[in-house]
Enzyme design. Structure first.
Site, short mmCIF file in Angstrom:
data_model
loop_
_atom_site.label_atom_id
_atom_site.label_comp_id
_atom_site.label_asym_id
_atom_site.label_seq_id
_atom_site.Cartn_x
_atom_site.Cartn_y
_atom_site.Cartn_z
N HIS A 71 -36.46 30.01 -68.09
CA HIS A 71 -36.21 31.22 -67.30
C HIS A 71 -36.59 30.99 -65.83
CE1 HIS A 71 -35.81 35.86 -67.77
NE2 HIS A 71 -35.28 35.44 -66.63
N ARG A 82 -30.16 37.92 -69.95
CA ARG A 82 -31.31 38.19 -70.80
C ARG A 82 -31.02 37.62 -72.17
NH1 ARG A 82 -33.68 39.05 -66.76
NH2 ARG A 82 -34.98 40.83 -66.17
N GLU A 130 -39.42 34.74 -75.44
CA GLU A 130 -39.89 33.88 -74.36
C GLU A 130 -41.41 33.99 -74.24
OE1 GLU A 130 -37.76 34.82 -70.78
OE2 GLU A 130 -35.81 34.43 -71.67
#
Length: 319
Positions: A285, A237, A266
């Site tokens: 991601h 993360r 993000e």
């Protein structure tokens, strides 16, 4: 009468049909500012919700008096307030294990592409800069027979260790809350302190879940401990890293490079200095982003949902 559930993330039609066999489904392919008020309205009589990313806290739960189960389509569950859920007697589930191989593939891709400068050289070729033989200034570094330090030897970390050990003859160091004897026996992994791992590793891979204890786990002190020839990889993360400290370490040459699949914010802001660094490989991601794996994750989440609504113990209940 079928129990009402909300699916707030796009899932395969087969998964949706599976849920609809048992439940009345309100479906949002994607939540945004326009449809979020409707999502909150539908919550009032929903028994279950399935998706990922929505912050499920005390405030949200006040909008969902009938809720019985919350199913994340992800391994991570930092979006869930487990205390608030437990106080209400609401079950919470995630989708571990089914994505281990795919995420480990992504991490190995980050290691290889960063070490061998593949994105940078791809751009160099495509912009017609390849005019003669490759000069030494474009050389990368070897991956095989190097030391890989894994911070967080869970399911994904173990699969990564397998690839690194058997595929690249890498020495494996790891730091974890507890010893992983299986990884030690199968992959020759060595348990060590975080400080020792950072000092000795050629590649440092951060794979911890995001908790209050792991937020900004990698900061100025930690990057200072790493070798100047080492490469940092983060596929956990974004908030497990102090991004300013990482940028500082890269700018000062304290580490050689970084491969990132996650960021503090993000989608990442275009003014983030990490995006302008040639020695940083950046991905949006994509860890588990293959059709096959996302289908398995959604189906596991759906199975958890149905089991919980029937009064059974979901296969991957968060305890």
């Amino acid at each position: 009468m079928k129990p009402k559930v909300i699916v707030y993330k796009k899932v395969d039609e087969k998964v949706l049909n599976f849920i609809e066999n048992t439940c009345e489904v309100t479906y949002f392919e994607k939540l945004d500012s326009q449809n979020y008020p409707l999502f909150l309205k539908e919550l009032k009589d929903a028994r279950g919700i399935l998706g990922s990313g929505v912050k499920v806290d005390k405030e949200l739960l006040e909008q969902a008096p009938l809720l019985k189960i919350v199913c994340n389509t992800s391994v991570g569950y930092d979006n869930l307030d487990l205390t608030a859920l437990a106080d209400r007697g609401i079950l919470a589930t995630n989708t571990p294990d089914v994505l281990n191989d795919t995420v480990a593939d992504t991490i190995m891709g980050l290691i290889l592409s960063t070490a061998r400068r593949m994105p940078e050289l791809d751009h160099w070729v495509k912009t017609n800069q390849w005019k003669s033989g490759l000069e030494e200034k474009w050389f990368g570094v070897d991956v095989h027979h190097k030391v890989l330090g894994i911070i967080g030897m869970g399911g994904i970390g173990s699969v990564l260790a397998k690839r690194a050990h058997f595929g690249f003859d890498m020495e494996i160091l790891y730091h974890n809350r507890s010893r992983n004897e299986e990884a030690e026996q199968k992959f020759g992994a060595t348990y060590c302190s975080l400080e020792e791992l950072l000092k000795k590793s050629d590649f440092v891979c951060l794979m911890t879940p995001l908790t209050p204890q792991t937020e900004k786990l990698m900061g100025i002190k930690e990057f200072n401990l790493m070798k100047e020839s080492s490469i940092f990889i983060n596929a956990s993360r974004g908030k497990t890293v102090d991004e300013e400290a990482l940028i500082h370490a890269l700018q000062r040459g304290q580490i050689l490079g970084a491969g990132l699949d996650v960021f503090v914010e993000e989608p990442v802001n275009l003014d983030n200095r990490l995006l302008s660094m040639k020695n940083v490989v950046t991905l949006p991601h994509i860890g588990s982003a293959t059709y096959e794996t996302r289908f398995k994750m959604a189906m596991l989440a759906a199975t958890n949902l149905i089991a919980g609504l029937k009064g059974d113990i979901p296969p991957t209940l968060i305890k």
